[in-house]
Write an enzyme that holds these catalytic residues in place. Structure first.
Site, PDB file in Angstrom:
ATOM      1  N   VAL A  85       0.858  -1.173   0.000  1.00 58.93           N
ATOM      2  CA  VAL A  85       0.000   0.000   0.000  1.00 58.93           C
ATOM      3  C   VAL A  85       0.901   1.230   0.000  1.00 58.93           C
ATOM      4  O   VAL A  85       1.871   1.296   0.760  1.00 58.93           O
ATOM      5  CB  VAL A  85      -0.927   0.028   1.238  1.00 58.93           C
ATOM      6  CG1 VAL A  85      -1.807   1.275   1.218  1.00 58.93           C
ATOM      7  CG2 VAL A  85      -1.772  -1.228   1.300  1.00 58.93           C
ATOM      8  N   CYS A  86       0.600   2.167  -0.886  1.00 59.63           N
ATOM      9  CA  CYS A  86       1.326   3.429  -0.939  1.00 59.63           C
ATOM     10  C   CYS A  86       2.834   3.173  -1.119  1.00 59.63           C
ATOM     11  O   CYS A  86       3.235   2.382  -1.962  1.00 59.63           O
ATOM     12  CB  CYS A  86       1.021   4.227   0.328  1.00 59.63           C
ATOM     13  SG  CYS A  86       1.431   5.980   0.271  1.00 59.63           S
ATOM     14  N   THR A  87       3.667   3.827  -0.307  1.00 54.67           N
ATOM     15  CA  THR A  87       5.118   3.723  -0.476  1.00 54.67           C
ATOM     16  C   THR A  87       5.698   2.426   0.073  1.00 54.67           C
ATOM     17  O   THR A  87       6.919   2.253   0.076  1.00 54.67           O
ATOM     18  CB  THR A  87       5.825   4.922   0.173  1.00 54.67           C
ATOM     19  OG1 THR A  87       5.439   5.012   1.554  1.00 54.67           O
ATOM     20  CG2 THR A  87       5.454   6.218  -0.530  1.00 54.67           C
TER      21      THR A  87
END
Length: 318
Positions: free
Chosen positions: A104-106
């Site tokens: 998720v995300c970075t």
């Protein structure tokens, strides 16, 4: 009973929503008879971690003691900027053993550093897509979608996109009605396809510095069904077509044609999602002119026809 084990990796500087968003989706699925997501969290030493928001999360255990899960979820956050080498090493060794590998995300940066993304098509938060592509040339970074599935690997853009991806995983495993019920409970729509852009055309493009070009941008947005040829837009800006096209791309980062395509696609999608109008009327209101032209645009950009898009992503009555 369908039971799946989910292990969420925790570390200092983790984004709390990257953890809690997907966790609430899996917890929601577990309320249905015959479905169980056994969700566990773990950090390197089992100690509490401090989220980027200031919240403290207490892990269930130590990563070294965690068995290989059906789904290994790696969240993002400020802690991915200078990750603990021991965490990267753990992901390098144990990532391949997980049934599914999800970021998720970075969190994609952690997986890339651990060599888990090489040769795969992935996405991440828009702000680090360029860094991810530059630092890890073996990774095929797609900056546009909110999530990408590539075999056992799934990556998503920032924060709320983790919820979209988790809903998609539940839908794939347990069907649309289960996922839809969870979405309703969380007061989110089960409507965003993975290839939906992270941002609208107006946000993706830069705002032009010069007033005439800004006015043209607003005109395009407000009149997608108008004549939006370069010649017509250049006339509104009181520039020659050649000068206008060059200046527009320099100041917005998109050619006039590409900007118009995105605005019209957004308009058509919005009308399909939020109204009951016919495809022919929507194609005219969005500037496509004919249903066939709109169908070709949808297939090219989204890989699905307008009617199928509406069927899948228009909110259903509660």
């Amino acid at each position: 009973m369908k039971q799946r084990s989910v292990l969420v990796v925790l570390f200092d500087g983790v984004q709390s929503l990257d953890v809690s968003g997907p966790a609430e989706v899996f917890a929601g699925a577990s309320r249905f008879p015959g479905i169980t997501y056994d969700l566990r969290t773990a950090s390197l030493d089992g100690a509490p971690v401090r989220c980027s928001s200031g919240l403290t999360l207490v892990p269930d255990g130590v990563l070294a003691d965690a068995p290989a899960p059906d789904l290994l979820l790696v969240p993002g956050g400020a802690g991915t900027r200078a990750p603990d080498p021991a965490l990267v090493d753990w992901l390098r060794v144990h990532g391949p053993a997980a049934g599914q590998l999800v970021s998720v995300c970075t969190g994609a940066l952690l997986l890339a550093e651990a060599g888990q993304l090489d040769g795969h098509r992935v996405t991440t938060h828009w702000s680090v897509c360029e860094k991810l592509a530059r630092t890890y040339p073996a990774v095929r970074v797609d900056p546009d979608p909110i999530f990408v599935r590539d075999g056992r690997l799934a990556t998503s853009a920032g924060v709320t996109a983790g919820i979209d991806l988790a809903l998609a995983l539940v839908e794939e495993e347990h069907g649309r009605q289960v996922a839809l019920s969870i979405a309703r409970h969380l007061v989110v729509f089960l409507r965003r396809p993975g290839n939906q852009a992270q941002f609208s055309a107006q946000i993706t493009a830069q705002t032009a510095a010069r007033e005439p070009l800004r006015e043209v941008q607003h005109w395009i947005t407000e009149h997608p069904d108008a004549d939006l040829s370069v010649e017509a837009l250049a006339a509104r800006a009181r520039l020659s077509p050649r000068h206008f096209a060059r200046a527009f791309q320099t100041e917005t980062g998109l050619t006039p044609g590409r900007y118009v395509e995105r605005v019209r696609l957004e308009q058509a999608r919005r009308l399909l999602e939020d109204t009951t109008g016919g495809v022919a009327a929507i194609s005219r209101a969005s500037g496509y002119g004919t249903p066939e032209a709109m169908r070709r645009a949808f297939l090219k950009a989204l890989g699905t026809a307008p009617a199928e898009y509406r069927r899948r992503f228009r909110p259903q009555p509660v």
